[in-house]
Design a protein around this motif. Structure first.
Motif, mmCIF file in Angstrom:
data_model
loop_
_atom_site.group_PDB
_atom_site.id
_atom_site.type_symbol
_atom_site.label_atom_id
_atom_site.label_comp_id
_atom_site.label_asym_id
_atom_site.label_seq_id
_atom_site.Cartn_x
_atom_site.Cartn_y
_atom_site.Cartn_z
ATOM 1 N N GLY A 69 2.934 -4.633 -8.385
ATOM 2 C CA GLY A 69 4.035 -4.010 -7.686
ATOM 3 C C GLY A 69 5.372 -4.267 -8.342
ATOM 4 O O GLY A 69 5.458 -4.837 -9.435
ATOM 5 N N ALA B 285 7.883 -1.513 -4.157
ATOM 6 C CA ALA B 285 6.613 -0.801 -4.047
ATOM 7 C C ALA B 285 5.467 -1.721 -4.420
ATOM 8 O O ALA B 285 5.627 -2.627 -5.240
ATOM 9 N N HIS B 286 4.317 -1.465 -3.839
ATOM 10 C CA HIS B 286 3.145 -2.318 -4.018
ATOM 11 C C HIS B 286 1.904 -1.439 -4.048
ATOM 12 O O HIS B 286 1.796 -0.484 -3.268
ATOM 13 N N THR C 211 -0.978 1.962 -1.091
ATOM 14 C CA THR C 211 0.393 1.674 -1.499
ATOM 15 C C THR C 211 1.277 1.323 -0.310
ATOM 16 O O THR C 211 1.011 1.701 0.827
ATOM 17 N N LYS C 212 2.351 0.584 -0.607
ATOM 18 C CA LYS C 212 3.383 0.264 0.365
ATOM 19 C C LYS C 212 4.733 0.456 -0.310
ATOM 20 O O LYS C 212 4.887 0.161 -1.487
ATOM 21 N N TYR C 213 5.704 0.936 0.459
ATOM 22 C CA TYR C 213 7.038 1.171 -0.068
ATOM 23 C C TYR C 213 8.091 0.614 0.864
ATOM 24 O O TYR C 213 7.910 0.582 2.087
ATOM 25 N N ARG D 273 10.996 5.165 0.139
ATOM 26 C CA ARG D 273 9.852 6.008 0.478
ATOM 27 C C ARG D 273 10.215 7.493 0.387
ATOM 28 O O ARG D 273 11.225 7.928 0.927
ATOM 29 N N ILE E 85 4.616 4.771 -6.933
ATOM 30 C CA ILE E 85 3.946 3.759 -7.736
ATOM 31 C C ILE E 85 2.544 4.258 -8.091
ATOM 32 O O ILE E 85 1.875 4.894 -7.278
ATOM 33 N N LEU F 55 6.341 2.889 -12.116
ATOM 34 C CA LEU F 55 7.201 3.224 -10.991
ATOM 35 C C LEU F 55 8.066 4.409 -11.382
ATOM 36 O O LEU F 55 8.939 4.290 -12.244
#
Length: 121
Positions: A35, A49-50, A57-59, A64, A69, A80
């Protein structure tokens, strides 16, 4: 030894786009997640971001819809894509990778040296 190296930072005008890359190398048994985080002057480092090994994914709420990512597992690389950049997003962007370096070891977060992203108005 595990190394995590970012590239792609630079100066862009407000509303512009920039793409960052990060490659992990060295002793790698398994990568659980990768991330990006950033640290602006006078502020704490924050998650951007991950992406986990299953592709989920997570933002951060603030990015977002504008940032994306992605990963290339075969190359141990994470990307990214940053669009519609804002001046307040000027920061050093850091890449991290949760890596199990060898069989039987506990995964550990490895961090890159950071790459400067500057957004002018």
């Amino acid at each position: 030894q595990v190394q995590v190296v970012e590239s792609g930072g630079g100066l862009v005008h407000i509303g512009g786009s920039l793409s960052l890359s990060c490659a992990a190398s060295g002793s790698i048994f398994s990568i659980y997640a990768m991330g990006w985080a950033r640290q602006a002057p006078g502020k704490q480092r924050e998650l951007v971001a991950h992406i986990a090994s299953d592709g989920s994914t997570k933002y951060a709420d603030t990015v977002r819809g504008r940032f994306a990512i992605s990963r290339d597992s075969a190359k141990n690389t994470v990307y990214l894509q940053m669009n519609s950049l804002k001046p307040e997003e000027t920061a050093v962007y850091y890449c991290y990778a949760e890596i199990q370096a060898r069989r039987g070891e506990i995964p550990y977060d490895y961090w890159g040296q950071g790459t400067q992203v500057s957004v002018s108005s």
